[in-house]
Design an enzyme around this catalytic site. Structure first.
Site, mmCIF file in Angstrom:
data_model
loop_
_atom_site.group_PDB
_atom_site.id
_atom_site.type_symbol
_atom_site.label_atom_id
_atom_site.label_comp_id
_atom_site.label_asym_id
_atom_site.label_seq_id
_atom_site.Cartn_x
_atom_site.Cartn_y
_atom_site.Cartn_z
ATOM 1 N N THR A 202 0.822 -1.199 0.000
ATOM 2 C CA THR A 202 0.000 0.000 0.000
ATOM 3 C C THR A 202 0.866 1.264 0.000
ATOM 4 O O THR A 202 1.825 1.373 0.771
ATOM 5 C CB THR A 202 -0.914 0.024 1.237
ATOM 6 N N LYS B 197 -3.480 4.614 -2.515
ATOM 7 C CA LYS B 197 -4.659 5.164 -1.853
ATOM 8 C C LYS B 197 -4.988 6.542 -2.415
ATOM 9 O O LYS B 197 -4.122 7.414 -2.528
ATOM 10 C CB LYS B 197 -4.409 5.278 -0.341
ATOM 11 N N ASP C 181 -7.123 2.489 -4.804
ATOM 12 C CA ASP C 181 -8.113 2.212 -3.775
ATOM 13 C C ASP C 181 -8.641 3.545 -3.265
ATOM 14 O O ASP C 181 -7.940 4.276 -2.567
ATOM 15 C CB ASP C 181 -7.498 1.409 -2.632
ATOM 16 N N GLU D 167 -10.423 0.073 -6.738
ATOM 17 C CA GLU D 167 -11.108 -0.603 -5.636
ATOM 18 C C GLU D 167 -12.076 0.337 -4.927
ATOM 19 O O GLU D 167 -11.715 1.441 -4.539
ATOM 20 C CB GLU D 167 -10.057 -1.113 -4.642
ATOM 21 N N ASP E 214 -15.089 -3.940 -2.548
ATOM 22 C CA ASP E 214 -14.480 -4.313 -1.268
ATOM 23 C C ASP E 214 -15.511 -4.164 -0.158
ATOM 24 O O ASP E 214 -16.168 -5.129 0.231
ATOM 25 C CB ASP E 214 -13.237 -3.460 -1.004
ATOM 26 N N LYS F 153 -11.945 -10.469 2.408
ATOM 27 C CA LYS F 153 -11.174 -10.221 3.627
ATOM 28 C C LYS F 153 -11.804 -11.012 4.762
ATOM 29 O O LYS F 153 -13.021 -10.962 4.960
ATOM 30 C CB LYS F 153 -11.156 -8.731 3.978
ATOM 31 N N CYS G 95 -6.489 -7.679 3.413
ATOM 32 C CA CYS G 95 -6.512 -7.627 4.873
ATOM 33 C C CYS G 95 -6.772 -6.200 5.317
ATOM 34 O O CYS G 95 -6.613 -5.256 4.541
ATOM 35 C CB CYS G 95 -5.203 -8.141 5.470
ATOM 36 N N ASP H 210 -3.363 -8.968 -1.705
ATOM 37 C CA ASP H 210 -3.141 -7.702 -0.999
ATOM 38 C C ASP H 210 -3.000 -8.009 0.496
ATOM 39 O O ASP H 210 -3.870 -7.683 1.304
ATOM 40 C CB ASP H 210 -4.306 -6.744 -1.272
#
Length: 364
Positions: free
Chosen positions: A135, A162, A190, A218, A243, A267, A295, A321
């Site tokens: 990330t 992100k 994401d 995402e 997600d 997840k 996660c 991920d």
């Protein structure tokens, strides 16, 4: 092998750098650790973070759900009767997914120990090696570019970037990172629910028109906005992954029926454990839909459980991920799962192979 007690502890691990998303900023991992004890002396391990902005779980709710609801149901149960135990866990309390996940993975750990095999072999086998992304937290553009290049130097070939703070700046962030890493690493975006559907389409079309090729985006919109997710999926070339919109099998079936996403992110903290994660993978396999396994900000106990699932279901879980341990300043858990930056491997020890946890503070 019979369950005799369930004990809890807290594990705190500092992060190398602050973890920043559109939803939160975190300085350290703080996880509840579950230890299920048995009459044979075997111990099963599980773990759960508090992720209130996503799952609704906080440390107090996780601890109380396990102590007050799950433990009384499970003490005295035979580990060999796995399906019965899973039904007890999932039926004992509504929601509380992280608490269920922590307990369930400890049960699976013991089940694999009972049959003296690594968990992934009990789940169906596979090649015990996977490669994860890492990330890149949302930040100033120069900082994100520097973090991306540093990750590539460490051997990461996929970056999860992100965004979701400011649509205009987000576009410039991604352009700058892509210019710096193109040909060296894939980029996943994401947005952590940070955009509207129209903003997402605008941003992704701008990036596509500029020649930016993304592996996926995402959860660009709010978890409840399935129509918005579908709106985006129908209007951009970039694959869209659900997600926060996809917790369990029912939500996944609905997303597939609506054709609202191209990829599903599994997840364990959303599914409530391994059993539902496997169900989701099987549903997606039937419909030829790819999955990622991800996660929260978790330590290597619960991430190890996800690694075993990923290996066993590698036919449909094609994206990884599981960078939680790589974001930590150190790993206090000694186990048969080895986290070496992008490369994750599983040894031959039974179950999750956990032998020691340094710095664990017991809660009872």
């Amino acid at each position: 092998m019979k369950i005799t007690d369930i004990r809890l502890g807290m594990l705190t691990i500092p992060l190398k750098t602050p973890f920043k998303t559109a939803l939160r900023t975190v300085q350290q991992i703080e996880d509840v650790v579950v230890m299920i004890e048995t009459d044979t002396g075997h111990i099963g391990y599980g773990e759960a973070p508090a992720t209130a902005v996503i799952t609704g779980d906080i440390h107090g709710s996780i601890i109380d759900a396990i102590k007050s609801v799950l433990k009384p149901k499970l003490v005295g149960q035979q580990i060999a009767d796995l399906n019965h135990i899973i039904r007890l866990i999932q039926g004992a309390i509504m929601k509380n997914y992280s608490a269920k996940a922590a307990v369930e993975m400890a049960v699976y750990d013991l089940f694999a120990q009972l049959y003296q095999a690594p968990l992934y072999k009990i789940l169906g086998g596979g090649v015990p090696k996977i490669t994860t992304d890492i990330t890149i937290s949302v930040d100033y553009i120069d900082k994100m570019v520097a973090d991306s290049l540093s990750a590539i130097d460490r051997g990461f070939e996929t970056l999860k970037v992100k965004v979701g703070k400011d649509i205009g700046v987000d576009i410039e962030r991604v352009k700058a990172i892509y210019a710096a890493v193109a040909g060296k690493a894939l980029i996943r975006l994401d947005a952590n629910q940070g955009w509207t559907a129209k903003e997402a389409v605008y941003a992704l079309r701008k990036l596509e028109d500029a020649g930016v090729r993304l592996e996926l985006v995402e959860q660009p919109v709010k978890a409840y906005d399935l129509e918005g997710l579908k709106y985006i999926t129908e209007r951009v070339h970039t694959p869209v992954m659900a997600d926060e919109s996809s917790f369990g099998p029912r939500e996944v079936i609905e997303l597939i029926k609506m054709r609202a996403a191209d990829i599903i992110n599994i997840k364990l903290m959303k599914t409530g454990g391994i059993a539902n994660a496997i169900k989701i993978a099987d549903i997606c396999s039937f419909y030829d839909m790819q999955c990622m396994i991800g996660c929260m900000l978790e330590g290597s106990i619960s991430v190890a459980a996800a690694v075993h699932v990923a290996v066993a279901k590698s036919d449909v879980i094609t994206k990884i991920d599981l960078d939680g341990p790589s974001l930590c300043a150190f790993d206090p858990v000694r186990s048969s799962v080895n986290f070496n930056d992008a490369d994750i491997t599983i040894g031959n020890a039974p179950g999750l192979g956990i032998t020691a946890i340094d710095g664990l503070v017991m809660l009872d």
